[in-house]
Design a protein around this motif. Structure first.
Motif, PDB file in Angstrom:
ATOM      1  N   UNK A   1       0.811  -1.217   0.000  1.00 50.63           N
ATOM      2  CA  UNK A   1       0.000   0.000   0.000  1.00 50.63           C
ATOM      3  C   UNK A   1       0.845   1.269   0.000  1.00 50.63           C
ATOM      4  N   UNK A   2       2.066   1.186   0.525  1.00 49.80           N
ATOM      5  CA  UNK A   2       2.940   2.361   0.519  1.00 49.80           C
ATOM      6  C   UNK A   2       3.254   2.832  -0.901  1.00 49.80           C
ATOM      7  N   UNK A   3       3.164   1.927  -1.857  1.00 49.77           N
ATOM      8  CA  UNK A   3       3.375   2.311  -3.263  1.00 49.77           C
ATOM      9  C   UNK A   3       2.309   3.289  -3.737  1.00 49.77           C
ATOM     10  N   UNK A   4       1.206   3.396  -2.982  1.00 50.72           N
ATOM     11  CA  UNK A   4       0.087   4.251  -3.373  1.00 50.72           C
ATOM     12  C   UNK A   4      -0.057   5.485  -2.482  1.00 50.72           C
ATOM     13  N   UNK A   5       0.964   5.768  -1.694  1.00 53.88           N
ATOM     14  CA  UNK A   5       0.988   6.970  -0.857  1.00 53.88           C
ATOM     15  C   UNK A   5       2.021   7.921  -1.441  1.00 53.88           C
ATOM     16  N   UNK A   6       1.602   9.142  -1.713  1.00 56.01           N
ATOM     17  CA  UNK A   6       2.491  10.139  -2.313  1.00 56.01           C
ATOM     18  C   UNK A   6       3.010  11.074  -1.227  1.00 56.01           C
ATOM     19  N   UNK A   7       4.312  11.289  -1.210  1.00 55.97           N
ATOM     20  CA  UNK A   7       4.911  12.255  -0.307  1.00 55.97           C
ATOM     21  C   UNK A   7       5.022  13.608  -0.980  1.00 55.97           C
ATOM     22  N   UNK A   8       4.511  14.642  -0.316  1.00 54.54           N
ATOM     23  CA  UNK A   8       4.582  15.998  -0.858  1.00 54.54           C
ATOM     24  C   UNK A   8       5.437  16.826   0.097  1.00 54.54           C
ATOM     25  N   UNK A   9       6.657  17.185  -0.347  1.00 51.71           N
ATOM     26  CA  UNK A   9       7.550  17.931   0.551  1.00 51.71           C
ATOM     27  C   UNK A   9       7.075  19.359   0.801  1.00 51.71           C
ATOM     28  N   UNK A  10       7.395  19.828   2.002  1.00 51.84           N
ATOM     29  CA  UNK A  10       7.154  21.223   2.401  1.00 51.84           C
ATOM     30  C   UNK A  10       5.684  21.624   2.376  1.00 51.84           C
ATOM     31  N   UNK A  11       4.801  20.664   2.719  1.00 51.13           N
ATOM     32  CA  UNK A  11       3.377  20.961   2.832  1.00 51.13           C
ATOM     33  C   UNK A  11       2.895  20.444   4.174  1.00 51.13           C
TER      34      UNK A  11
END
Length: 171
Positions: free
Chosen positions: A3-13
């Motif tokens: 499932x981690x493959x489907x979590x997007x990390x957005x920096x500085x938010x």
């Protein structure tokens, strides 16, 4: 399926230095979302809840479909002045300030077993407040759960119920 493959990390938010873990990429992938709900259902079922409570707003996205999957009712824990009728609420401390959650006064009955859910556990303040509010209403809270736990923030230490998550991030 990871499932981690489907979590997007957005920096500085929402501010510099924060890596926001975005579940919208999980939500829009049907097979991954279904897998997440099925896995959470398997985790929650042994706690024998009468209903599920979701914390506004992303907790609604987790708790409502999970309640449907388990054949249970769903209770909303919301920000102030968002629910009609008589409400009860709880003020709680955040890292920098305070916040409040409310629920309809008749949403649960004394002794109902209610599992509380959110999308992510960080420092634990909001989830702990949800547990306290449900207890204030007379419910028993056998468990709390999230999709994601940021274990490096040690939020589970603020919870006095068993805690479950599908994904853990250590940093």
């Amino acid at each position: 399926m990871d499932l981690k493959d489907h979590i997007r990390g957005i920096p500085d938010f929402p501010k510099p230095g924060i890596m926001f873990l975005d579940i919208s990429t999980l939500l829009r992938h049907g097979a991954a979302w279904r897998s997440a709900m099925a896995r959470l259902a398997d985790i929650i079922r042994p706690y024998k809840p009468d209903m599920l409570a979701g914390i506004e707003s992303r907790g609604f996205l987790v708790a409502a479909p999970l309640a449907l999957e388990l054949g249970l009712g769903f209770v909303m824990l919301r920000k102030p002045r968002k629910l009609p009728g008589l409400t009860i609420g709880l003020n709680y401390a955040l890292e920098y300030g305070t916040d409040r959650i409310e629920m309809q006064a008749d949403a649960v009955k004394k002794g109902d077993r209610v599992v509380v859910l959110d999308d992510l556990l960080a420092t634990g303040g909001t989830l702990a407040a949800g547990i306290s509010l449900l207890r204030q209403a007379g419910a028993e809270v056998p468990c709390a759960a999230t999709l994601i736990e940021l274990s490096f923030l040690n939020g589970r230490a603020r919870l006095d119920v068993p805690f479950e998550s599908l994904m853990t991030y250590d940093s």
